[in-house]
Scaffold this motif. Structure first.
Motif, PDB file in Angstrom:
ATOM      1  N   ASP A  19      14.379  78.231  28.055  1.00  0.00           N
ATOM      2  CA  ASP A  19      15.690  77.625  28.283  1.00  0.00           C
ATOM      3  C   ASP A  19      16.666  77.980  27.169  1.00  0.00           C
ATOM      4  N   VAL A  20      16.186  77.991  25.915  1.00  0.00           N
ATOM      5  CA  VAL A  20      17.062  78.370  24.804  1.00  0.00           C
ATOM      6  C   VAL A  20      17.488  79.823  24.937  1.00  0.00           C
ATOM      7  N   LEU A  21      16.533  80.698  25.294  1.00  0.00           N
ATOM      8  CA  LEU A  21      16.867  82.117  25.463  1.00  0.00           C
ATOM      9  C   LEU A  21      17.845  82.325  26.610  1.00  0.00           C
ATOM     10  N   MET A  22      17.663  81.575  27.701  1.00  0.00           N
ATOM     11  CA  MET A  22      18.554  81.720  28.852  1.00  0.00           C
ATOM     12  C   MET A  22      19.954  81.203  28.532  1.00  0.00           C
ATOM     13  N   VAL A  23      20.048  80.127  27.779  1.00  0.00           N
ATOM     14  CA  VAL A  23      21.364  79.640  27.347  1.00  0.00           C
ATOM     15  C   VAL A  23      22.033  80.693  26.462  1.00  0.00           C
ATOM     16  N   GLY A  24      21.243  81.321  25.569  1.00  0.00           N
ATOM     17  CA  GLY A  24      21.784  82.381  24.728  1.00  0.00           C
ATOM     18  C   GLY A  24      22.248  83.588  25.522  1.00  0.00           C
ATOM     19  N   ARG A  25      21.596  83.799  26.679  1.00  0.00           N
ATOM     20  CA  ARG A  25      21.978  84.932  27.531  1.00  0.00           C
ATOM     21  C   ARG A  25      23.332  84.708  28.189  1.00  0.00           C
ATOM     22  N   TYR A  26      23.639  83.477  28.565  1.00  0.00           N
ATOM     23  CA  TYR A  26      24.845  83.212  29.343  1.00  0.00           C
ATOM     24  C   TYR A  26      25.968  82.531  28.564  1.00  0.00           C
ATOM     25  N   MET A  27      25.666  81.954  27.390  1.00  0.00           N
ATOM     26  CA  MET A  27      26.665  81.151  26.700  1.00  0.00           C
ATOM     27  C   MET A  27      26.786  81.579  25.247  1.00  0.00           C
ATOM     28  N   ASP A  28      27.867  81.131  24.604  1.00  0.00           N
ATOM     29  CA  ASP A  28      28.160  81.510  23.218  1.00  0.00           C
ATOM     30  C   ASP A  28      27.233  80.787  22.239  1.00  0.00           C
ATOM     31  N   PRO A  29      27.134  81.291  20.993  1.00  0.00           N
ATOM     32  CA  PRO A  29      26.239  80.671  20.012  1.00  0.00           C
ATOM     33  C   PRO A  29      26.481  79.190  19.770  1.00  0.00           C
ATOM     34  N   ASP A  30      27.739  78.710  19.845  1.00  0.00           N
ATOM     35  CA  ASP A  30      27.976  77.287  19.603  1.00  0.00           C
ATOM     36  C   ASP A  30      27.331  76.429  20.686  1.00  0.00           C
TER      37      ASP A  30
ATOM     38  N   PRO B  62      25.107  79.422  35.083  1.00  0.00           N
ATOM     39  CA  PRO B  62      26.488  79.864  35.317  1.00  0.00           C
ATOM     40  C   PRO B  62      27.343  78.824  36.040  1.00  0.00           C
ATOM     41  N   LEU B  63      26.716  77.982  36.867  1.00  0.00           N
ATOM     42  CA  LEU B  63      27.468  76.991  37.639  1.00  0.00           C
ATOM     43  C   LEU B  63      27.717  75.705  36.860  1.00  0.00           C
ATOM     44  N   TYR B  64      26.685  75.221  36.163  1.00  0.00           N
ATOM     45  CA  TYR B  64      26.763  73.897  35.548  1.00  0.00           C
ATOM     46  C   TYR B  64      26.599  73.906  34.033  1.00  0.00           C
ATOM     47  N   GLY B  65      26.497  75.070  33.417  1.00  0.00           N
ATOM     48  CA  GLY B  65      26.417  75.147  31.973  1.00  0.00           C
ATOM     49  C   GLY B  65      25.144  74.537  31.414  1.00  0.00           C
ATOM     50  N   LEU B  66      25.286  73.757  30.343  1.00  0.00           N
ATOM     51  CA  LEU B  66      24.117  73.176  29.694  1.00  0.00           C
ATOM     52  C   LEU B  66      23.378  72.199  30.593  1.00  0.00           C
ATOM     53  N   ALA B  67      24.102  71.482  31.437  1.00  0.00           N
ATOM     54  CA  ALA B  67      23.446  70.566  32.380  1.00  0.00           C
ATOM     55  C   ALA B  67      22.568  71.345  33.350  1.00  0.00           C
ATOM     56  N   GLY B  68      23.012  72.520  33.745  1.00  0.00           N
ATOM     57  CA  GLY B  68      22.208  73.360  34.624  1.00  0.00           C
ATOM     58  C   GLY B  68      20.925  73.806  33.947  1.00  0.00           C
TER      59      GLY B  68
END
Length: 470
Positions: A277-288, A423-429
């Motif tokens: 999940d951390v890697l996937m968030v890093g794939r789609y979202m910025d470091p912050d 991509p649809l719901y961000g961190l909640a997704g």
């Protein structure tokens, strides 16, 4: 003179109260002195739990300090690189860190010291050699692909790869110590000494005027990892020198690798699952955003470490009961470990939901955006806890292949849900994808244990008819 809770109660409490408390105090005495194998497993799990509690507190403090010093962006870079490096280091052992847990008790029981010396030597040598090659290949790949990677990730990844051999060595030494139930030697270096040293080195760098960047944090982690792994190596070697007499080594690498590879798939998929999940968030979202999500996951570890603690104490006992072909005792012990995992996890989950927002605020004001995610992800962690360390039971029972399939499917579910929902719901997704995959994992593991071992490994399953005390 050894302390006895029963004797002490008889001396200081009224007779009626002492008699009522005696069954519970007798269990406490068994737990403290390890008077049977069941008590030993409980004691190991309890010690592992306490180590993880201390570790969680240290990790929370150190990560709060890092986040405050570095800011969300640099902290997010550090988090993504460090998680990736830890995953690679663990996977590079190819399962040998768990294979030693399975074979060391067997070789000691049969007095096959040549094989014991062989697997102890091979596991460490293979781990360090393999990860060194992977680190060099990874560095070459990153340098060749530097134009395709975000510039702020290139140098941190190159520094992080320096850690790979020592992370793999530490994981192998962890398994080696756990094979003898030396839980403090197994867990203290990775979960207490390394984070403390990382914070100390980072603090020295900060006081010296170095910029609190991801590079500084990774450099601190590299130094701490090397020091910790070397100290653990000498500690484990000294312990085994009193158990294994000197002599020649018998190396059955092909046989051990045949056992290790399925375990590698199981633990590799599991490790990826717990960090994907951390890697996937890093794939789609910025470091912050990665930083916010990671801070939330670190809090969730306060619940999840109960599972790891029980697993640390149970794996060796599973292996011993499988060697003795005692199905009734194995079934009862498996159900006990599910209970040991679930109820403390549920308690920790409730406490975390109450205190989660102020704890996230410690990282920084914007990190409180992760508080709603806790309510989603706690569902998955508690569901996973309801079946205890089921995959460890399957591994020790020689069912590595089916267990690997379970985790491969679960990982695929997690990744597919993440691709659809982030991509649809961000961190909640990301949180929903993680929780759903953990519920799926728990269900499939419970069904697999029942179908393959005829054991109902679930917290609310009734006690087995076996009357023999474990």
């Amino acid at each position: 003179m050894r302390f006895s809770a029963v004797t002490t109660a008889d001396r200081i409490l009224p007779e009626k109260l002492s008699l009522r408390l005696r069954p519970w105090l007798s269990r406490l005495d068994q737990l403290l002195d390890g008077s049977n194998e069941h008590a030993v497993a409980q004691r190991v799990s309890l010690i592992a739990f306490l180590v993880r509690v201390i570790s969680a507190g240290l990790a929370l403090i150190s990560q709060v300090i890092f986040a405050r010093w570095m800011g969300p962006f640099e902290y997010g870079i550090f988090v993504l690189v460090w998680v990736t490096v830890v995953i690679l280091g663990n996977l590079s052992c190819l399962g040998f860190q768990t294979t030693v847990i399975r074979f060391v008790p067997e070789y000691l029981e049969r007095r096959q010291y040549d094989l014991l010396r062989g697997i102890l030597f091979t596991s460490k040598t293979f781990a360090v050699g393999m990860t060194t090659c992977i680190a060099l290949a990874g560095a070459a790949l990153i340098y060749a692909s530097r134009d395709l990677i975000e510039t702020y990730y290139v140098a941190p990844f190159l520094v992080g790869l320096i850690c790979l051999p020592m992370i793999a060595l530490g994981d192998t030494l962890d398994g080696t110590a756990r094979s003898r139930s030396w839980v403090l030697v197994a867990l203290t270096p990775t979960y207490i000494i390394r984070p403390v040293l990382t914070l100390v080195v980072m603090s020295i760098a900060h006081i010296s005027g170095l910029a609190p960047t991801a590079m500084t944090a990774l450099g601190s982690a590299v130094i701490a990892t090397y020091v910790t792994s070397v100290l653990q190596f000498f500690a484990v070697r000294k312990r085994f020198s009193g158990v294994v007499p000197p002599g020649p080594r018998a190396i059955h690498f092909r046989d051990w690798l045949a056992v290790s590879l399925p375990i590698f798939l199981v633990e590799g998929f599991f490790f990826l699952l717990t960090n994907a999940d951390v890697l996937m968030v890093g794939r789609y979202m910025d470091p912050d955003k990665v930083a916010t999500y990671y801070a939330t996951v670190k809090l969730l570890a306060l619940v999840h470490f109960v599972y790891f603690s029980v697993k640390a104490g149970a794996a060796q006992r599973y292996a011993e009961l499988m060697q003795n072909f005692d199905h009734a005792r194995l079934e009862q012990f498996a159900r006990d470990t599910a209970r040991w995992t679930f109820w403390p996890s549920l308690t920790m989950a409730i406490i975390l939901l109450v205190l989660g927002k102020p704890l996230l605020w410690l990282f920084g004001a914007q990190f409180t955006d992760g508080y709603p995610l806790l309510f989603i992800m706690v569902i998955g962690v508690v569901a996973r806890a309801s079946v205890g360390p089921a995959e460890s039971l399957l591994n020790m029972a020689g069912k590595q292949k089916i267990c690997a399939i379970v985790y491969a499917i679960t990982l695929a579910v997690n990744i597919c849900l993440s691709i659809l929902m982030i991509p649809l719901y961000g961190l909640a997704g990301a949180a929903c994808a993680t929780a759903a995959s953990m519920v799926f994992e728990a269900l499939v593991l419970a069904l697999t244990v029942y179908n393959r071992l005829n054991i109902t490994m679930f917290v609310f399953a009734g006690r087995s008819p076996a009357k023999e005390e474990i």
